[in-house]
Design an enzyme around this catalytic site. Structure first.
Site, short mmCIF file in Angstrom:
data_model
loop_
_atom_site.label_atom_id
_atom_site.label_comp_id
_atom_site.label_asym_id
_atom_site.label_seq_id
_atom_site.Cartn_x
_atom_site.Cartn_y
_atom_site.Cartn_z
N ARG A 102 15.32 15.48 -37.52
CA ARG A 102 15.74 14.08 -37.48
C ARG A 102 14.52 13.14 -37.53
O ARG A 102 13.60 13.28 -36.75
CB ARG A 102 16.59 13.82 -36.23
CG ARG A 102 18.00 14.42 -36.38
CD ARG A 102 18.83 14.25 -35.14
NE ARG A 102 18.45 15.19 -34.09
CZ ARG A 102 19.06 15.26 -32.90
NH1 ARG A 102 20.03 14.43 -32.62
NH2 ARG A 102 18.67 16.14 -32.01
N PRO A 158 23.57 8.10 -32.63
CA PRO A 158 22.67 7.71 -33.73
C PRO A 158 22.61 6.19 -33.89
O PRO A 158 23.44 5.48 -33.33
CB PRO A 158 23.32 8.36 -34.95
CG PRO A 158 24.75 8.52 -34.59
CD PRO A 158 24.81 8.72 -33.11
N ARG A 162 -1.81 16.30 -40.03
CA ARG A 162 -1.70 16.64 -38.60
C ARG A 162 -3.04 16.99 -37.98
O ARG A 162 -3.08 17.47 -36.84
CB ARG A 162 -0.74 17.83 -38.43
CG ARG A 162 0.70 17.50 -38.77
CD ARG A 162 1.30 16.61 -37.71
NE ARG A 162 2.71 16.34 -37.97
CZ ARG A 162 3.54 15.86 -37.07
NH1 ARG A 162 3.12 15.60 -35.85
NH2 ARG A 162 4.78 15.61 -37.37
N GLY A 201 24.35 20.20 -28.22
CA GLY A 201 23.22 19.96 -29.11
C GLY A 201 21.88 20.29 -28.48
O GLY A 201 21.79 21.13 -27.57
N LYS A 241 14.40 5.14 -19.38
CA LYS A 241 14.36 6.09 -20.49
C LYS A 241 13.87 5.42 -21.77
O LYS A 241 12.97 5.94 -22.45
CB LYS A 241 15.76 6.69 -20.69
CG LYS A 241 15.94 7.51 -21.95
CD LYS A 241 15.06 8.75 -21.93
CE LYS A 241 15.00 9.40 -23.28
NZ LYS A 241 15.75 10.57 -23.47
N CYS A 255 14.57 10.51 -30.94
CA CYS A 255 14.52 9.52 -29.85
C CYS A 255 13.68 8.29 -30.10
O CYS A 255 14.14 7.17 -29.90
CB CYS A 255 14.03 10.19 -28.57
SG CYS A 255 15.28 11.20 -27.81
N GLU A 270 17.39 12.11 -20.20
CA GLU A 270 16.70 13.34 -20.53
C GLU A 270 15.26 13.02 -20.90
O GLU A 270 15.01 12.19 -21.74
CB GLU A 270 17.42 13.93 -21.75
CG GLU A 270 17.05 15.32 -22.02
CD GLU A 270 17.11 16.12 -20.76
OE1 GLU A 270 18.20 16.50 -20.35
OE2 GLU A 270 16.03 16.38 -20.16
N SER A 290 23.03 11.43 -22.72
CA SER A 290 22.51 10.91 -23.99
C SER A 290 21.71 9.65 -23.69
O SER A 290 21.97 8.96 -22.72
CB SER A 290 23.65 10.53 -24.93
OG SER A 290 24.70 11.45 -24.86
N LEU A 349 13.19 15.68 -21.68
CA LEU A 349 12.64 16.88 -22.31
C LEU A 349 12.22 16.59 -23.75
O LEU A 349 12.83 15.78 -24.43
CB LEU A 349 13.63 18.04 -22.27
CG LEU A 349 14.97 17.95 -22.97
CD1 LEU A 349 14.85 18.24 -24.45
CD2 LEU A 349 15.92 18.93 -22.33
N ALA A 350 11.13 17.21 -24.15
CA ALA A 350 10.70 17.08 -25.54
C ALA A 350 11.03 18.38 -26.25
O ALA A 350 10.93 19.47 -25.67
CB ALA A 350 9.19 16.81 -25.60
#
Ligand code: UDX
Ligand code: ADP
Length: 464
Positions: A348, A94, A444, A12, A222, A278, A162, A132, A164-165
């Site tokens: 998501r 999820p 935005r 993923g 995290k 996340c 993780e 994850s 990372l974005a």
């Protein structure tokens, strides 16, 4: 301990980019990414690297260089587990949609299935790495399953969360602020496993950025990092509403506050609400864990970050309805952007889904354009809310391939994702083709108020 073969379960947003970068930086290690989703694996193996299933700037170049050299994508999960010295678990976790902890706890069934599969297949010792985001103490559950299979294989469990974005994943992986590795550091075997993973990252990450801790600290860090980041967005969004009522401008406030080096400039951009796989999930996890431990005040404190975010999405949509003379029934509204942020095709928890749902309840007709999100995904997102029938969603919402088509003949436009291309649109032309008065709602803070008003738009931006 030298790692020769890595297997990553889950191809993923996390597993794919992370393994591609490890393969690039460690040419002597074979990396196999496996997934039960055949379509996804087929897409990763697509001859045209531009058609891999995840859009992430820079990713296709890394895949082009490494694929079939030392990076492989396969559906043969058993074979890859069997060959690997180190197994990353990168499957989705999820929020539970059923039973105890519904709507809050993380659903660990995919993780447990992986653990059972590893236990069934493994013939030699393995290092298992949780990638994850998991609730604290999941490693313990993993270890329990793995240690109780009785086939004499021994396992070391590491937590390597993780950070990372999406949209900047490759850069985040290449130049991480830090890499966190949690392990059983009180035992020799545990330390060796931690070192084995440290050695992999040390191929490109300076040693001082490789942090090692026990497993629980790593898992909790995290959740904490994401909760703090989300809290900043909710904090500035809370101020955005106050700005709108008082004549202050949230951008000015954010700039003034952010220049205080103790606070810093990042993550103070007011928006229609944070999304992504996340933030919400991790905070709900934190709330659930706190509640389970009887820490009600701690749970309430963090839950407020989510409540504020829900409020921000709702209030943006409600303001649209109010401004459009208290009704959007039968009005055409164009939504620009569906992804939860720019430079990703991930949707998501995207704010756009909730804004659209609100407007549909008010019987608006919606047209969506997003540069990277596919039509099927947009319908699937709306269907998943189960607010109305799938048929109704398809009749009330259309998805088009360009912004001009989306906005043509509309009463209002809402900018929901900060895609760069929306800044470059010919807004004069858009104005010409819209019904008058023509409204633009900028969720935005992407467009310049003065320019938009000069063209003739009735312009509303979040936070001013
Ligand atoms: C996040 C964390 O940043 C990352 O470290 C973790 O590994 C996974 O979760 P991601 O969800 O990919 O990454 O995106 P992020 O850039 O953090 O943005 C999350 C949401 O907050 C987006 O919807 C974004 O638009 C929103 N956001 C972010 C704001 O509204 N304002 C900001 O100032 C920053
Ligand atoms: P993330 O953002 O955490 O990477 P994704 O949903 O994008 O989440 O990816 C998770 C992947 O894990 C999915 O492609 C899913 O098919 C895969 N997966 C889930 N369970 C298993 C399993 N038991 N074995 C192999 N792959 C799995």
């Amino acid at each position: 301990m030298r790692i020769k073969n890595i297997c990553c379960i889950g191809a993923g947003y996390v597993g794919g980019p992370t393994m591609a970068v490890i393969a690039q930086k460690c040419p002597e290690i074979n990396v196999t990414v496996v997934d039960i989703n055949e379509e996804r694996i087929e897409a990763w193996n697509n001859e045209d690297v531009e058609n891999i299933p995840i859009y992430e700037p820079g990713l296709s170049d890394v895949v082009k260089e490494t694929r079939d050299r030392n990076l492989f994508f396969s559906t043969d999960v058993d074979a890859a587990i069997n060959e690997a010295d180190m197994i990353f678990i990168s499957v989705n976790t999820p929020t539970k949609t059923y039973g105890i902890g519904k709507g809050m706890a993380a659903d660990l069934k995919f993780i447990e299935l992986c653990a059972r599969q590893i236990a069934r297949v493994s013939k030699n010792d393995k290092i298992v790495v949780e990638k994850s985001t998991l609730p604290v103490r999941t490693a313990e559950a993993l270890k329990n399953i793995l240690d109780n299979t009785g086939n004499g294989v021994s396992y070391q469990i590491l937590s390597n969360p993780e950070f990372l974005a999406e949209g900047t994943a490759i850069d985040d992986l290449m130049n991480p602020d830090r890499v966190l590795i949690g392990g059983d550091i009180d035992t020799i075997e545990g330390k060796e496993a931690v070192e084995a993973l440290v050695d992999i990252y040390a191929h490109w990450v300076p040693r001082e950025r490789l942090l090692t801790t026990n497993v629980w600290s790593s898992e909790l860090s995290k959740l904490t990092a994401n909760a703090f980041l989300a809290q900043r967005v909710s904090s500035i969004n809370a101020m955005s509403e106050l700005c709108e009522k008082t004549g202050a401008d949230v951008n000015d406030v954010a700039k003034a506050v952010g220049m205080d080096t103790r606070i810093g400039v990042k993550f103070l951009k007011s928006s229609v609400g944070f999304g992504g796989s996340c933030f919400q999930k991790d905070i709900l996890n934190l709330v659930y864990i706190s509640k389970s431990l009887g820490l009600n005040e701690v749970a309430d404190y963090w839950e407020q970050v989510i409540l504020m975010n829900d409020h921000q999405k709702r209030r943006f949509a409600a303001n649209m309805v109010k401004t459009l003379f208290n009704t959007v029934s039968g009005k055409k509204i164009a939504l620009l952007g569906w992804a939860f942020k720019k430079d990703t095709n991930d949707t998501r928890e995207s704010a756009a889904i909730y804004v659209a749902d609100y407007l549909l309840n008010e019987q608006a007709e919606i047209v969506v354009y997003d540069p990277k999100v596919k039509m099927e995904q947009i319908y699937a997102d709306l269907d998943s809310l189960e607010t109305r029938s799938e048929q109704e969603n398809r009749s009330l919402v259309s998805v088009v391939n360009d912004a001009y088509e989306a906005t043509k003949g509309s009463h209002a436009v809402a900018v929901l994702t900060e895609w760069d291309e929306f800044k470059q649109l010919d807004w004069k032309n858009i104005y010409k083709d819209m019904l008058k008065p023509a409204f633009v709602f900028d969720g935005r803070r992407l467009l310049v108020k003065q320019t938009m008003e000069e063209i003739g738009f009735e312009f509303y931006a979040i936070g001013s």
